[in-house]
Write a protein that holds these residues in place. Structure first.
Motif, PDB file in Angstrom:
ATOM      1  N   VAL A 246      -3.100  -0.057 -11.135  1.00 10.72           N
ATOM      2  CA  VAL A 246      -2.672  -0.189 -12.415  1.00 10.72           C
ATOM      3  C   VAL A 246      -3.710  -0.255 -13.553  1.00 10.72           C
ATOM      4  CG1 VAL A 246      -1.770  -2.064 -14.082  1.00 10.72           C
ATOM      5  CG2 VAL A 246      -0.398  -1.287 -11.975  1.00 10.72           C
ATOM      6  N   MET A 247      -4.959  -1.187 -12.827  1.00  9.25           N
ATOM      7  CA  MET A 247      -6.158  -1.215 -13.865  1.00  9.25           C
ATOM      8  C   MET A 247      -6.995  -0.209 -13.845  1.00  9.25           C
ATOM      9  SD  MET A 247      -5.285  -4.440 -15.033  1.00  9.25           S
ATOM     10  CE  MET A 247      -6.910  -4.944 -15.783  1.00  9.25           C
TER      11      MET A 247
ATOM     12  N   ASN B   7      -8.670   7.286  -4.505  1.00  8.66           N
ATOM     13  CA  ASN B   7      -7.553   6.468  -4.167  1.00  8.66           C
ATOM     14  C   ASN B   7      -7.062   6.621  -3.002  1.00  8.66           C
ATOM     15  OD1 ASN B   7      -6.032   4.263  -5.769  1.00  8.66           O
ATOM     16  ND2 ASN B   7      -4.390   5.615  -5.098  1.00  8.66           N
ATOM     17  N   ARG B   8      -6.636   5.529  -2.267  1.00 13.71           N
ATOM     18  CA  ARG B   8      -6.078   5.607  -0.925  1.00 13.71           C
ATOM     19  C   ARG B   8      -4.940   6.629  -0.911  1.00 13.71           C
ATOM     20  NH1 ARG B   8      -4.248   0.194   1.623  1.00 13.71           N
ATOM     21  NH2 ARG B   8      -3.011   0.234  -0.383  1.00 13.71           N
ATOM     22  N   THR B   9      -4.058   6.273  -1.728  1.00 13.89           N
ATOM     23  CA  THR B   9      -2.872   7.174  -1.920  1.00 13.89           C
ATOM     24  C   THR B   9      -3.194   8.306  -2.772  1.00 13.89           C
ATOM     25  OG1 THR B   9      -1.368   5.200  -1.622  1.00 13.89           O
ATOM     26  CG2 THR B   9      -0.323   7.152  -2.573  1.00 13.89           C
TER      27      THR B   9
ATOM     28  N   VAL C  66      -9.940  -2.830  -6.428  1.00 13.94           N
ATOM     29  CA  VAL C  66      -8.814  -2.702  -5.529  1.00 13.94           C
ATOM     30  C   VAL C  66      -8.121  -4.221  -5.364  1.00 13.94           C
ATOM     31  CG1 VAL C  66      -9.836  -0.955  -4.074  1.00 13.94           C
ATOM     32  CG2 VAL C  66     -10.388  -3.226  -3.723  1.00 13.94           C
ATOM     33  N   GLY C  67      -7.616  -4.454  -4.356  1.00 10.98           N
ATOM     34  CA  GLY C  67      -6.436  -5.661  -4.413  1.00 10.98           C
ATOM     35  C   GLY C  67      -7.288  -6.908  -4.122  1.00 10.98           C
TER      36      GLY C  67
ATOM     37  N   ASP D  43      -9.457  -5.441   1.237  1.00 13.60           N
ATOM     38  CA  ASP D  43      -9.430  -3.963   0.588  1.00 13.60           C
ATOM     39  C   ASP D  43     -10.691  -3.767   0.299  1.00 13.60           C
ATOM     40  OD1 ASP D  43      -6.660  -4.407   0.834  1.00 13.60           O
ATOM     41  OD2 ASP D  43      -6.263  -5.018  -1.361  1.00 13.60           O
TER      42      ASP D  43
ATOM     43  N   SER E  46     -12.896  -2.833   2.927  1.00 12.67           N
ATOM     44  CA  SER E  46     -12.490  -1.500   3.679  1.00 12.67           C
ATOM     45  C   SER E  46     -12.924  -0.334   2.818  1.00 12.67           C
ATOM     46  CB  SER E  46     -10.899  -1.485   4.065  1.00 12.67           C
ATOM     47  OG  SER E  46     -10.347  -1.037   2.789  1.00 12.67           O
TER      48      SER E  46
ATOM     49  N   THR F  87     -10.470  -8.606  -8.454  1.00 15.62           N
ATOM     50  CA  THR F  87     -10.646 -10.323  -8.451  1.00 15.62           C
ATOM     51  C   THR F  87     -10.313 -10.518  -6.936  1.00 15.62           C
ATOM     52  OG1 THR F  87      -9.371 -10.278 -10.743  1.00 15.62           O
ATOM     53  CG2 THR F  87      -9.389 -12.413  -9.402  1.00 15.62           C
TER      54      THR F  87
ATOM     55  N   LYS G  93      -2.961 -15.290  -5.068  1.00 14.48           N
ATOM     56  CA  LYS G  93      -4.265 -14.692  -4.579  1.00 14.48           C
ATOM     57  C   LYS G  93      -5.401 -15.327  -5.253  1.00 14.48           C
ATOM     58  CE  LYS G  93      -5.647 -10.459  -5.802  1.00 14.48           C
ATOM     59  NZ  LYS G  93      -6.782 -10.509  -6.443  1.00 14.48           N
TER      60      LYS G  93
END
Ligand SMILES: NC(=O)C1=CN([C@@H]2O[C@H](COP(=O)(O)OP(=O)(O)OC[C@H]3O[C@@H](n4cnc5c(N)ncnc54)[C@H](OP(=O)(O)O)[C@@H]3O)[C@@H](O)[C@H]2O)C=CC1
Ligand SMILES: NC(=O)C1=CN([C@@H]2O[C@H](COP(=O)(O)OP(=O)(O)OC[C@H]3O[C@@H](n4cnc5c(N)ncnc54)[C@H](OP(=O)(O)O)[C@@H]3O)[C@@H](O)[C@H]2O)C=CC1
Ligand SMILES: NC(=O)C1=CN([C@@H]2O[C@H](COP(=O)(O)OP(=O)(O)OC[C@H]3O[C@@H](n4cnc5c(N)ncnc54)[C@H](OP(=O)(O)O)[C@@H]3O)[C@@H](O)[C@H]2O)C=CC1
Lengths: 291, 291, 291, 291
Positions: free
Chosen positions: C11-12, C31-33, C66-67, C71, C74, C97, C240
């Protein structure tokens, strides 16, 4: 044997007045709703009165156990109130869990009339009342306490003089504050245990051995983990009592963060329809994850 | 009689290892700080080892009781760790209060080496360890538990199998969660009693009769009201344990509002220099009004 | 114009990378996906990479968003990670973040390889990313910041150097702590207003004039009072972030009672299925009285 | 121009009454402590009255702004109270932040005498009063509001009709509830920033851009981080207001966990001697770690 009156034959008062009668005291009983009086006379020896005043007429000691401050004023003050009939030197013993402020105010009014006043809230619940095994914390003059204590032993396992008028109520507040923490802690412990998939009975056996043990833990873990709350000490009563403590704390400067928070959690239980559930129903606020 | 090793002769381990020796088990002890080993050998029969590995060599059961997750990894893993020497079928029994996650991870590593793993945190404090009267909640395989239990009875009053690996730690978390609520409630109750000018001993006698009773109330009210905290279970330890519970709750979805709040209150106690005070020191946060 | 890579087109990141391209920077995206990469290339000028390493090859600056901590590790570490390809003196700018601890650790690893590291978490949400109007708090060396800042202005309305590595993340934690209090206070205010039968719009107009005003109050009162939460910053993200703050507070000794409590309230929202709802969904925990 | 009276020349009332005079309204002022009246007459055109009753004699509108419920009753009721002199159809406009219950009770008493009643608590603080830029939330009949509004604009930037009597006070409660959350969140944010060693000014610049922005954040971060609290809205006042909200919530069933908790935190500030400090002094409860 004393000449007594008992005002308020509710869950608690019904049995307390019964114990007085069983011990051989003379008892005149009053209850707002007449049906309860009939039931009481079916079981116990005594007389019925149509007003608190009539019940109080001639009594050495007038006990009462009604709901809250306002109820108390309505049975003690006014034309039909107990004070109107009580003779000089007789004792009003209030078993209602009320505010210390009400005790102080009513005691001052009583004093003007030459009536003695003891605030004597009870602990032990319905079963304690039935068994005559209540704990009674008494506020008022030492010598008045000394006269009343032998009579109170009709239903008191422990009858204790706590200090000046109001001290009985203040002691009861300490009791309820402690319970608030215990029950919320236990609710979170059990909820966590469920979320973690633990064998609840085994976990409770282990933690009941030491520093996490409490009366609530021993007597409530099972019903809490089964979701049964249709018994015991009602959330509505508990909030009344916690609010006495919170109000008093505004006066004496005590800080009660957990008590204030748990009081709000009880508000959530009320909003969910649990006003009459046992205080242990705090656990219903904690939901197991869905998805 | 079993061939055992004991790693970590701290406040708890020192006494637990001692009980093993007194019961006639063979015990090789290891402690990071060598001084403690000498003290132990002065009191008990056994042998010293210079590394966890050396202690574990040949043992059927290796007990350990160190501080936290990282300490645990440092005595079990690596070249000098206990796992390096443990034989197939022998049992690592961890008495540290650690995370359930650590138990799961270390158990998986043990399994790859053919070593059995039990997480077995204890309750009962220093006095329970001295008296050999601890409560021990054990996670791991039933048959492994069955082999270990008779040996654990050397210092366990109640030794209970709770379920798969991690269950011992989860049970301990339930214990600490319950304590958090009890102690904060009791602290507020006592603080309120002080602010209200009540006779604390009398109030505690009354409330100890019923629904507000707890082990903490019975065993801590006096020291709390006197402001003594230089004993017991340290705030630093308590925060460690509560954080295991809070972390685990992020995983299992449990909601622990009071636990999280009390954990922060303990942070305030730490900031005031009370990291080594007993958990009952929560009351120090509550200040009597000045002016 | 800089030679850049962007890792993580969520999203960001999708929009941030887009702004880089629009400003004329060279951008290789990963991007992973893979689907997201195609979408991005449909909209913006740049190149696709199959691994973070490939994207990072030859870049002066590598951005990632990333998240969470794991993440991040990785995409940065390991054979296919960005670090493996980054040249000496190039800069890794992390917009995730994440924890300050992760920033410190990864910065140390980068340093060993001669790579510069900036932690640069963003605020402003999806709309801020789309508009290129984010606030970016940057931790790391001043001179590295000075090189990166002009490029970050592609999507930053305010780009601010906060201090050494980790300071960006710490600033973001302050942001989230403040929001926790604001949103819970606003939720209680609106809930109270509803229970009191007030005209919500009128009440919000009045309180928006002064000391109760907040961005949340202005931008969320309407959706909160309508019960709409399918937008905005997700509860899962918020927990988180709050947990980064709570963990860091264990380290720096800060006390965060309200933050810890609100974090648990969010746990209740998650348990009710609201993990993806906007943070303003705290109000759903507060139930209007029934009966 | 209206014939008015103003009762209570405190920090707020002094200036509000002054604005009435400046706008050309006729004003008779009353203050319990006569000294304030003299000061007021030195600055503004009007007349002095020795009792609320005398001030109210013949007025179309009587404004009052005193401390709390009890103060309000003492200036409105009784032989020397304003109600005793007010003529049929005249309006009592109460600017005190009082309980909604008091507004309802006093409005009922007023109604029996043919007097109109508006509860109209103000927001904006001393500076708002001085500048005549207050926000005024008004409860009462629409047509009475319509008559009063033009006069209230003498000191009101925003004058808003909120609904039936009590609605003004309920709106003010919403305001204070929101502030409780904002200030505690901000206090924790700043405290965390200090513990983390951040540059506070820089951090506040960043977080002031978006979702963490609030009036408190903009106007209080500096004094909070400097530890200055000898100005603004006093903690004692705040607790009074929060308690109105908490009491009302017992009636309307709202749940206010954070509000109740922050109220107790304020109790701690009071106990530390901060009753007259600005509400932002919540941060003083949070102590930087020592050791
Ligand atoms: N239940 C429990 O487990 C415990 C209760 N308490 C406390 O004891 C008190 C009584 O509790 P409980 O017996 O359970 O309550 P109940 O509701 O069963 O009984 C209340 C009694 O008060 C009477 N009463 C209430 N209001 C008035 C009034 N305005 N005028 C005249 N009579 C009135 C009721 O009369 P009527 O029958 O006409 O309604 C009834 O006799 C409460 O203060 C409670 O907090 C303390 C410890 C435990
Ligand atoms: N004390 C209590 O009342 C209770 C404690 N517990 C739990 O039991 C455990 C032990 O507590 P306690 O005995 O009081 O703690 P102590 O601090 O007294 O002892 C800790 C022991 O662990 C050893 N140790 C710590 N870190 C390492 C390391 N990295 N490598 C090697 N050895 C290490 C210490 O060695 P060294 O001597 O060299 O420092 C010491 O032997 C803790 O998890 C605690 O939470 C459980 C119930 C009650
Ligand atoms: N959304 C918002 O409003 C705001 C978000 N943030 C923060 O920005 C960060 C990103 O948020 P947002 O863009 O919303 O999140 P999204 O979930 O939309 O995007 C996450 C991105 O990270 C990638 N990713 C996650 N895990 C891995 C992994 N293990 N390996 C490789 N790639 C991975 C995802 O790849 P894939 O597409 O394959 O899943 C995706 O590109 C978060 O830290 C968030 O807290 C900050 C401010 C506002």
């Amino acid at each position: 044997m004393a000449d007594t009156a008992f005002i308020g034959l509710g869950v608690m008062g019904f049995n307390m007045a019964g114990h007085l009668a069983c011990e051989g005291h003379q008892v005149r009983v009053y209850n707002r709703t007449q049906g309860r009086v009939k039931l009481w006379l079916d079981e116990f020896a005594g007389e019925a009165a149509l007003t608190p005043r009539e019940a109080a007429e001639g009594a050495e000691m007038v006990m009462c156990c009604v709901g809250n401050d306002d109820d108390l004023r309505s049975v003690l003050l006014g034309d039909n109130g107990a004070f109107a009939a009580m003779k000089k030197g007789s004792i009003l013993i209030d078993h209602t869990t009320a505010s210390a402020q009400a005790a102080r105010e009513l005691s001052a009014i009583a004093e003007q009339r030459g009536i003695e006043f003891l605030d004597a809230p009870v602990s032990g619940g319905q079963s304690g009342a039935e068994a005559g095994m209540l704990s009674i914390a008494v506020g008022g003059k030492q010598e008045v306490y000394a006269r009343a204590a032998p009579v109170l032993e009709a239903y008191g396992k422990l009858v204790k003089h706590m200090g000046p008028v109001g001290s009985g109520q203040l002691t009861k507040m300490v009791n309820q504050i402690c319970i608030a923490g215990i029950v919320q802690g236990l609710a979170e412990g059990l909820h966590f245990a469920q979320a973690a998939g633990l064998d609840i009975a085994a976990a409770m056996e282990v933690i009941g051995q030491g520093a996490a043990q409490s009366w609530q833990q021993q007597n409530r873990w099972q019903s809490m983990s089964e979701g049964r709350f249709d018994f015991g000490f009602a959330v509505n009563w508990m909030r009344k009592d916690l609010n006495f403590a919170l109000d008093e704390a505004r006066r004496n400067g005590a800080q009660l963060p957990l008590t204030a928070l748990v009081d709000q959690f009880y508000s959530q239980v009320q909003a969910a329809g649990g006003g009459r559930w046992d205080t242990s129903s705090l656990i219903t606020r904690l939901k197991t994850t869905i998805d």
